[in-house]
Design a protein around this motif. Structure first.
Motif, PDB file in Angstrom:
ATOM      1  N   ILE A  97     -12.502 -15.557  23.347  1.00 15.01           N
ATOM      2  CA  ILE A  97     -13.830 -15.157  23.883  1.00 15.01           C
ATOM      3  C   ILE A  97     -13.941 -13.868  24.305  1.00 15.01           C
ATOM      4  N   GLU A  98     -12.938 -13.469  25.308  1.00 11.48           N
ATOM      5  CA  GLU A  98     -13.005 -12.041  25.789  1.00 11.48           C
ATOM      6  C   GLU A  98     -12.689 -11.144  24.767  1.00 11.48           C
ATOM      7  N   ASP A  99     -11.889 -11.506  23.885  1.00 14.88           N
ATOM      8  CA  ASP A  99     -11.379 -10.572  22.802  1.00 14.88           C
ATOM      9  C   ASP A  99     -12.525 -10.339  21.947  1.00 14.88           C
ATOM     10  N   ALA A 100     -13.513 -11.099  21.618  1.00 13.50           N
ATOM     11  CA  ALA A 100     -14.830 -10.782  20.674  1.00 13.50           C
ATOM     12  C   ALA A 100     -15.960 -10.184  21.456  1.00 13.50           C
ATOM     13  N   ASN A 101     -16.043 -10.422  23.017  1.00  8.64           N
ATOM     14  CA  ASN A 101     -17.034  -9.740  23.609  1.00  8.64           C
ATOM     15  C   ASN A 101     -16.951  -8.414  23.809  1.00  8.64           C
ATOM     16  N   GLN A 102     -18.054  -7.734  23.339  1.00 14.58           N
ATOM     17  CA  GLN A 102     -17.884  -6.169  23.619  1.00 14.58           C
ATOM     18  C   GLN A 102     -17.935  -5.612  25.068  1.00 14.58           C
ATOM     19  N   TYR A 108     -11.938  -6.570  25.279  1.00 13.03           N
ATOM     20  CA  TYR A 108     -12.333  -6.684  23.886  1.00 13.03           C
ATOM     21  C   TYR A 108     -11.371  -6.097  22.891  1.00 13.03           C
ATOM     22  N   ARG A 109     -10.971  -6.767  21.861  1.00 15.63           N
ATOM     23  CA  ARG A 109     -10.255  -6.294  20.758  1.00 15.63           C
ATOM     24  C   ARG A 109      -8.701  -5.951  21.018  1.00 15.63           C
ATOM     25  N   ILE A 110      -8.418  -5.941  22.261  1.00 12.47           N
ATOM     26  CA  ILE A 110      -7.008  -5.785  22.609  1.00 12.47           C
ATOM     27  C   ILE A 110      -5.801  -6.865  22.650  1.00 12.47           C
TER      28      ILE A 110
END
Length: 207
Positions: free
Chosen positions: A138-143, A148-150
């Motif tokens: 969820i965190e990886d996809a949340n701008q 986010y994305r790391i």
């Protein structure tokens, strides 16, 4: 007594840290990031508290690198399973040290009761692992998230201390001893809730 406990924490950090060094380098290599040099500078490590899908509060130690767009999917996840009645804050330095080696380190406080009628206390569970991974996705996809994305959610490692180490052993086993017509009573504290070993689980280190 305090000196004795401090010695135990030092041993825990050294053993788990050394075990993870080789794992870190192998997993980070899979992220094929040519800009990453380990260990990372301490100033890169930050902490944020998140709420897992099961309601647990979790401290997350992560590399806050400059130019984060360069580090897409660069940092695998480490879920830390706490010892019985050991608050997540006690693992803060451990989390920071692991994060310097290129991990997103998630340390939850998980409360549950081990006996009918007993008040909930800090006893981790196998279910924590899948909740950690779900929240990192969820965190990886949340701008709006600093993660986010790391996060490389395809690579997961477990670290466990004391009670959490035993839970981690059962959670990483090829055969689920908690499934069957008869589960021995001494296993019941380690067989809490529905659990399926994540395909992302790559490495473990327990103390």
């Amino acid at each position: 007594m305090k000196r004795r406990l401090s010695h135990r924490w030092l041993v825990l950090c050294l053993l788990a840290g050394l075990s993870f060094l080789s794992v870190a380098r192998a997993l980070i290599a899979e992220a094929h990031d040519p800009f990453l040099t380990l260990p990372l500078p301490p100033r890169w490590i930050q902490m944020v508290t998140v709420t897992l899908p099961n309601g647990d509060a979790a401290d997350v130690y992560y590399p806050h690198a400059p130019f984060p767009h360069v580090f897409v999917d660069a940092f695998p996840v480490v879920a830390v399973l706490q010892g019985a009645q050991v608050d997540k804050l006690q693992y803060g330095e451990f989390g920071r040290r692991l994060a310097r080696h290129g991990f997103v380190v998630v340390i939850p406080n998980h409360f549950r009761s081990l006996a009918p009628g007993a008040p909930p206390a800090l006893f981790t569970s196998r279910t924590v692992i899948t909740n950690v991974l779900a929240q990192m996705e969820i965190e990886d996809a949340n701008q709006d998230s600093p993660l986010y994305r790391i996060v490389d959610t395809s690579a997961l490692a477990l670290a466990g201390h004391s009670f959490g180490g035993v839970v981690g052993l059962f959670a990483s086993a090829a055969v689920d001893v908690c499934v069957g017509p008869f589960v021995p009573p001494f296993l019941l504290p380690f067989c809490d809730g529905q659990y399926t070993r994540p395909a992302a689980l790559r490495a473990t280190a327990f103390y």
